[in-house]
Structures are given as C-alpha cells and as structure tokens.
Design a protein around this motif. Sequence first.
Motif, mmCIF file in Angstrom:
data_model
loop_
_atom_site.group_PDB
_atom_site.id
_atom_site.type_symbol
_atom_site.label_atom_id
_atom_site.label_comp_id
_atom_site.label_asym_id
_atom_site.label_seq_id
_atom_site.Cartn_x
_atom_site.Cartn_y
_atom_site.Cartn_z
ATOM 1 N N HIS A 4 40.782 82.365 -114.358
ATOM 2 C CA HIS A 4 41.204 81.007 -114.682
ATOM 3 C C HIS A 4 40.043 80.355 -115.444
ATOM 4 N N PRO A 5 40.349 79.519 -116.450
ATOM 5 C CA PRO A 5 39.267 78.931 -117.239
ATOM 6 C C PRO A 5 38.210 78.195 -116.399
ATOM 7 N N TYR A 6 38.637 77.533 -115.316
ATOM 8 C CA TYR A 6 37.639 76.804 -114.533
ATOM 9 C C TYR A 6 36.624 77.770 -113.905
ATOM 10 N N LYS A 64 31.234 80.184 -113.841
ATOM 11 C CA LYS A 64 30.384 81.392 -113.753
ATOM 12 C C LYS A 64 29.435 81.471 -114.953
ATOM 13 N N ILE A 65 29.975 81.280 -116.149
ATOM 14 C CA ILE A 65 29.155 81.397 -117.360
ATOM 15 C C ILE A 65 28.130 80.253 -117.434
ATOM 16 N N ASN A 66 28.532 79.070 -117.016
ATOM 17 C CA ASN A 66 27.598 77.940 -116.992
ATOM 18 C C ASN A 66 26.414 78.264 -116.057
ATOM 19 N N PRO A 114 35.787 67.343 -113.894
ATOM 20 C CA PRO A 114 34.790 68.053 -114.693
ATOM 21 C C PRO A 114 34.288 69.314 -113.985
ATOM 22 N N LEU A 115 33.502 70.096 -114.715
ATOM 23 C CA LEU A 115 32.805 71.222 -114.102
ATOM 24 C C LEU A 115 31.842 70.630 -113.070
ATOM 25 N N ASN A 116 31.521 71.384 -112.024
ATOM 26 C CA ASN A 116 30.657 70.788 -111.007
ATOM 27 C C ASN A 116 29.181 71.130 -111.205
ATOM 28 N N ALA A 117 28.781 71.222 -112.456
ATOM 29 C CA ALA A 117 27.353 71.379 -112.781
ATOM 30 C C ALA A 117 27.136 70.845 -114.197
#
Length: 433
Positions: free
Chosen positions: A111-113, A118-120, A210-213
């Motif tokens: 899933h994109p999230y 992971k990549i972030n 949002p992303l959490n980082a």
Amino acid sequence: MSANPFHLAWFGAGGFGVKSWNKTWSGRGGKDWADPQLWIDLAQGLERARFDFIIIEDSSYVPDAYGGTAEAYVKSATATPKMDPSVLAPLMSHFTEKIGIVPTLSVSEHHPYGLARKINTLDHMSKGRTGWNIVTGSNDNAAKNYGLDGWLEHDERYEMAEEFFDLACRLWTSWDEDAVVLDEKTNTWGDFTKVHTVDFQGKYFSSRGPLNAPQSPQGLPTFVQAGGSKAGRKFSSRAANAIICGVDGGPAAMKEFREDVRAQAAGHGRNPDDAKVLFLVHPVVAETDEEAWAKRERQKAFGEAHPELSLLHLSRHSMIDFSQWDLDEVIPEGTTTNGHQQMMKQAIGKTPRQIANKGPGGLELVGSPDTIAAKMDEVMQEVGGDGFLFANFDLNRRFIAEMADGLTPALQRRGLVREEYTHDHFRDNLLAF
Ligand SMILES: Cc1cc2nc3c(=O)[nH]c(=O)nc-3n(C[C@H](O)[C@H](O)[C@H](O)COP(=O)(O)O)c2cc1C
C-alpha cells in the motif's frame, strides 16, 4: 573528467539470497547464503569505485512456470530463495557513506502509505542515499501469496503504478521542509501547522495522511524504473531519475531507446537530463584480452550445456512454460504474456536454444580493463549517455574486485567516470553530470 563522463550502477540480480552457489570462486556463498556480508562487501567495493548505486532485485514467490513445477528452480536456487531487500538495505547503507542503495519494492504488493513510510525511514537512516526500484510485478504466483488470483492486466498495472507514485509523493511531502523547528526556548519540536493531510481518493488507493515522520533528507527518494513496454516507458519517463534497461541490438538500438524516453520525459515537462538512462551490461574482464575471451568461452560452453537455466527465467517472467517447445522449435507468433512484454517480444520467432545461447544480449564487453574501458567510451559517445548498469550473475568477491578495482580504475584513468562523489545525497550525485 572528460567531456562525456558517464555513470556506473549495479544490478544485484537474483535477489538477496544464494549467490554463485557451487562455483569456483563462491567461497562460502552456498553455505552462507543468508549472511548479508557479501552484500556489505559489494557496497563497500562499489563505493570505493565511486559507483552511483546498487539495486537489490526482488520478487516474492517460488516460481514453477518451467515444466509446471518448482523442481528446477529450487534445485538450482534460481530466483529462490530471496529475502526482503528492504531489510538488507539499511545494513548496506550503515556500512557505507556515499553510494545509493535501491531496494526493489512492487506497487502490486504494497500500500502506498506503508511503502512511503518504509522508504522515508530508510532515507533518514541512510542520510539521503535511498532509492526505490519501482516494479509492477509479473508472475501470478506472487499475487496468490497476497490472497489474489492474479495481477491486474499489464498496462493497467502501470496505470495503478502512476496513481501509487502520485500518492506516495504526496505523502513524502506531507510535512513542509521546515516543519521541524527544534526551538528549545518554547519547548517546540515541530510546527503542526506545517504537517498536512493529503486526503487522497484514487481509483486504486486512498489515504488520509500525513506520513508520521518528517521529510527525509532527499524529500523524495531517487526513483529507478525499468519499464520496457510502451506503458512502461511512459511511466519511467515521467517518474524515474534512472531508467534502467536491457536493450538488444547494440548502440543504434540503445540510442533509439534513450532518445525515445528522453523525448517522453520532455513531454512530461521534465528536463530529460534528470532521467539518466543506464544500460545493462555483463563485463567479462581478465588480465589480458585472450584470458577474458577464454573465460567468456567457458561461460558460453556452460550456458550451451545447460540451456534450461536461461529458460527458467524466461518462463517465470512470462508465466509461459518454455519446456513445452523442443529446444529447436520456433516460438510461434501470437504467444502473449501478462508478464514482461519486452522480453517476450524478443523471444518470438527464435528457438528456446537460440534464446538460451544468445548470452547477455546488448553489448559484449570482453577483454582487459583497458580494452573494455575503450569500448564503453566508444559506445557512450555513439549513444549519447548516460551510463551502464553492471549485472552480476555469479556474484562473488572476485567479480566485485574485478569490477571495482580492475575495470573502474581503467575508466577513471580515461576520465570517463567520477573519481570522487561531489555530493552527500544520492540524487544529487546522479544528476551532477
Ligand atoms: C535491469 C532490470 C531490472 C529489473 N528488476 C526487477 C526486479 O527487481 N523485480 C521485478 O519484478 N522486475 C524487475 N524488472 C522488470 C521491469 O520492472 C519490467 O517489468 C520489465 O523491464 C518489462 O517491462 P514492462 O513491464 O514495461 O513490460 C527489471 C528489469 C530490468 C531491465
């Protein structure tokens, strides 16, 4: 550097798993197949040679396309076992400082999230050296591992990839660059007004965000893509910073491919120089040209004695059982696949034996370091750029040293490749020339 320097990258083919099993220079490779040290040594060797990046190839299934059984795959450790590239990636980046590390992750399996997160994380931990090899999947066995009957139709997979990519990019930039303020006086770590939901509703995916980082050092990871079909080229020319490709037909075909994807990149409003085209090669290097050709002849003889080893790959990428044809029977027109289109196109009209014996395709780079360096220079001048993707099939420490400490210094002496990294982040080094 010379007027036309080019880039070097490495395709860690065969996934993270058995390498060079049962061969002369494999050391303990067969026994230590789950040990990441060979990959750490590879990353350090290629960083010593100032390569741009290493891709860790992946697929997540045990193939059984050839002969309708997993026997040949498991027996020869072909395309299995493979372990998760995103677990190997941080180990490789931890033991290096400059080289880009590129795990392969499929848009059909994530899933994109989750993928964006992971990549972030990897980009933060590698201090801006993480890439993403964007693949769409090909073999339905992998879909079945995720509870599906099969993957979407080939071109629709790319449609889904486009949406996945757009959403992931929105998530990666859901924190403004200056959202982390670290103001000790007001006891404020971050400014919540600079952290935004994305509220994405697409055909295939939705996410609130949002992303959490916070944004990672590169913001967006460095994108690598290998679509060879019409839909694949359309996507790679829109998204990729490095378009990787195996092109048959020598420099003229390579030039045509590069010009096509560069024109398409321009059509997407991009600067084509931001999409480097790297061509797959398998250099065979030795002390002298004669020794290198003797080595190549041994490789050919081995391939001719074991044609099924090449056909195993063709079968798993196409989901077509290549054992159904006699080795000297022509693959009929009209044979179609929902897997890799380009590979299938190149197979039609040939016999399984011809395909198996065709070797690596593309360029034959065989010789002493100086001979190969001169050939690479000549080819790049004809093609126009942007570099090469070395592939390992028998990865062992001897091969790493041949490429990193033999061939690359010969290229550096000619001013054809970088002698030092000039930036800290992967994308900045890749786009520096
Ligand atoms: C150098 C190179 C590396 C690739 N690495 C992977 C990989 O790790 N995993 C994967 O599923 N597909 C991989 N592919 C397949 C591509 O993503 C793509 O499916 C293939 O080139 C066929 O193009 P098409 O999808 O446009 O038909 C790779 C292809 C090339 C040429």
